[in-house]
Structure formats: C-alpha cells, structure tokens
Design a protein around this motif. Structure first.
Motif, PDB file in Angstrom:
ATOM      1  N   GLU A 187     -34.330  49.536  36.123  1.00  0.00           N
ATOM      2  CA  GLU A 187     -34.948  50.119  35.664  1.00  0.00           C
ATOM      3  C   GLU A 187     -36.433  50.070  36.439  1.00  0.00           C
ATOM      4  OE1 GLU A 187     -35.838  47.736  32.052  1.00  0.00           O
ATOM      5  OE2 GLU A 187     -34.122  48.106  33.279  1.00  0.00           O
ATOM      6  N   GLY A 188     -37.476  49.111  36.634  1.00  0.00           N
ATOM      7  CA  GLY A 188     -38.464  49.639  37.471  1.00  0.00           C
ATOM      8  C   GLY A 188     -38.025  48.956  38.689  1.00  0.00           C
ATOM      9  N   ASN A 207     -38.874  49.802  42.292  1.00  0.00           N
ATOM     10  CA  ASN A 207     -39.534  49.711  43.166  1.00  0.00           C
ATOM     11  C   ASN A 207     -39.400  49.746  44.905  1.00  0.00           C
ATOM     12  OD1 ASN A 207     -42.035  51.141  44.503  1.00  0.00           O
ATOM     13  ND2 ASN A 207     -43.335  51.520  42.901  1.00  0.00           N
ATOM     14  N   ASN A 218     -39.535  44.556  40.826  1.00  0.00           N
ATOM     15  CA  ASN A 218     -38.264  44.386  39.899  1.00  0.00           C
ATOM     16  C   ASN A 218     -37.079  44.698  41.143  1.00  0.00           C
ATOM     17  OD1 ASN A 218     -39.809  44.212  37.722  1.00  0.00           O
ATOM     18  ND2 ASN A 218     -40.171  46.730  38.179  1.00  0.00           N
TER      19      ASN A 218
END
Length: 277
Positions: free
Chosen positions: A127-128, A130, A136
C-alpha cells in the motif's frame, strides 16, 4: 528492474518508469524494430541494455523458487515462490494490469516452455508503493491453483535480517543478456554479487545518495548486475530470500549497484498479506 536507459520514439516512458528493471515485451507494436526476437514477441527497442549482466546459464533445479511472471504469454518479470499459492514479486511489475492476462510459469529452466503454467487469482501491491521514489516496491500474487512441490518447484524462506555488507548473494532471471539486444534468453541465467548495505549504498562511495531509502538494499559485482526482465526476481543469500529486484541507474554501471526491496523489512507484510489475500 527499473533502469535509466534511452527510450526510442516508439514509446514514451517517464523517467521513473525507465528506471525499473523490468521489460515489457509486446506481441503487437506499431514500430518496426531490428534484431533477433523470439517468435511472436517484440521488445520496446534495441537500446534496453537489460540482462543478467555477466551471468551464467543455469537450470531451474539450482533455483527452484524462481518463476517467470508473464503477461499475455510473454515474460515480463521474475518472482519467487513463498508457498504453494503465493509468489513474491515487485509492485512495479503489477501496475495497470488485470489478473486475466497474468500467468506464472514454474518448474522450468525455460520461460517459454516446460514446467507448469498457472493463472493468477489475485495480487496485492504494498500500500505504500511509490513509483516516483521506488519505495515499498514489493507485492504478492495468489495463484488460482496450488503448485506441486518437487526438485524443480520449491519455496524459499524469507530473511529475518538484512545480510551484512559484503555478504555473498545470487540473483537469477530471464532478462536480456547484452546491451543492444532485442532477444530474451530462453534459459534461466544467474550471477553472483555482493551485498552493499543501505547506509553504504547511500554514501558518497556510490552515486545514489539519499535516493536509496529505508527498505532498500543494494548488491553488485564487477561487471555483474540484474537488469530489465529481472524485476521482481529473487536475490538470495544464506539460503533465504533477501531482496526483490527493483531498480537501478543503468546495469552494472560503476558506482551504481542494483537496488532491491529489502525482504527482512517487509517480512511481516508478506506473511500477513499472504494469509489474508
């Protein structure tokens, strides 16, 4: 694996997209490209420079946790068997794609034949993740049916700690083998590299600086590296998965090691999400 490279005018990619060490191989391309290309496949251009750099052909029995992640029948990334239903790969390999076009091939030395091909039921990106910072860069895939383990199909454990600076490691995959080539090797390749811990990789000894962030680990050898087509694949040290091929500036470029998602950092995320996906 993301990498900085020159992109032909046939396709416009952002700087961030061009850094990842993965290769998109298309069955239909409007541009005519030179070079030897596997039947039914065309790579983006003849300037990719992507490969297991300085590598050696090997067999799947030596790397039985390795899988080929495929889009519409073409190799796009690597992956690692965590258990009979879960594959660990890179988040950047799973952007703007649906499960319907995804398959994995396991248990074969060759990405385009042998072993077993299994559909993808679901996937989950961190979910993190980038895309601008490559932070992540890890994901898991849930297979539509379970793998049957054998001498050529095995899971591998996840690292509980990051290997120390200078630790021996190996990285494997089906990335193209030399700069200027349009062809993927059908046979699995591997190369031995050494771990460079994050603080050293981010120091003035190398060229990345603060671009190397928490959750990343580097690895390199003289003239040895992972590159496009190897994204999502395994970096293994001490018999466990320590990294996931992520990005880099060039391939085997001086002062620019390959950068990997640090599996020890994401161990809990993988375990928890593998149980809930």
């Amino acid at each position: 694996m993301l990498t900085i490279l020159h992109i032909s005018s046939c396709l416009q990619l952002s700087r961030e997209e061009a850094m990842l060490k993965f290769v998109v191989v298309l069955s239909f391309v409007a541009c005519a490209l030179a070079g030897t290309i596997p039947e039914g496949m065309v790579s983006l251009n003849d300037d990719l420079g992507g490969r297991i750099v300085g590598g050696t052909p090997t067999s799947i029995s030596s790397f039985p946790w390795q899988v080929s992640l495929q889009r519409s029948g073409s190799h796009s990334c690597g992956g690692t068997i965590y258990n009979s239903r879960i594959i660990v790969t890179a988040a950047h390999c799973l952007q703007s794609v649906s499960t319907s076009v995804l398959r994995i091939r396991a248990g074969s030395t060759y990405w385009n034949s042998g072993g077993v091909v299994i559909s993808v039921a679901a996937f989950r990106n961190h979910e993190g993740y980038n895309s601008a910072t490559h932070a992540n860069d890890i994901a898991i895939i849930k297979l539509a049916s379970s793998l049957s383990f054998s001498s050529n199909v095995r899971s591998i454990g996840l690292a509980t700690s990051t290997p120390g600076n200078g630790a021996s490691a190996s990285v494997s995959g089906w990335g193209t083998q030399k700069s200027g080539s349009n062809s993927l090797p059908s046979q699995l390749q591997y190369v031995n590299v050494s771990i460079i811990d994050r603080s050293k990789c981010a120091s003035s000894a190398y060229g990345y600086g603060s671009v190397v962030r928490a959750g990343m680990v580097c690895a390199a050898g003289s003239g040895k590296d992972s590159c496009q087509g190897d994204s999502g694949g395994p970096l293994v040290s001490g018999g466990v998965l320590v990294g996931v091929v992520s990005w880099g500036y060039g391939c085997a470029a001086a002062r620019y090691p390959g950068v990997y998602a640090d599996v020890a950092t994401y161990r809990s995320w993988v375990v928890n999400n593998a149980n809930s996906i």
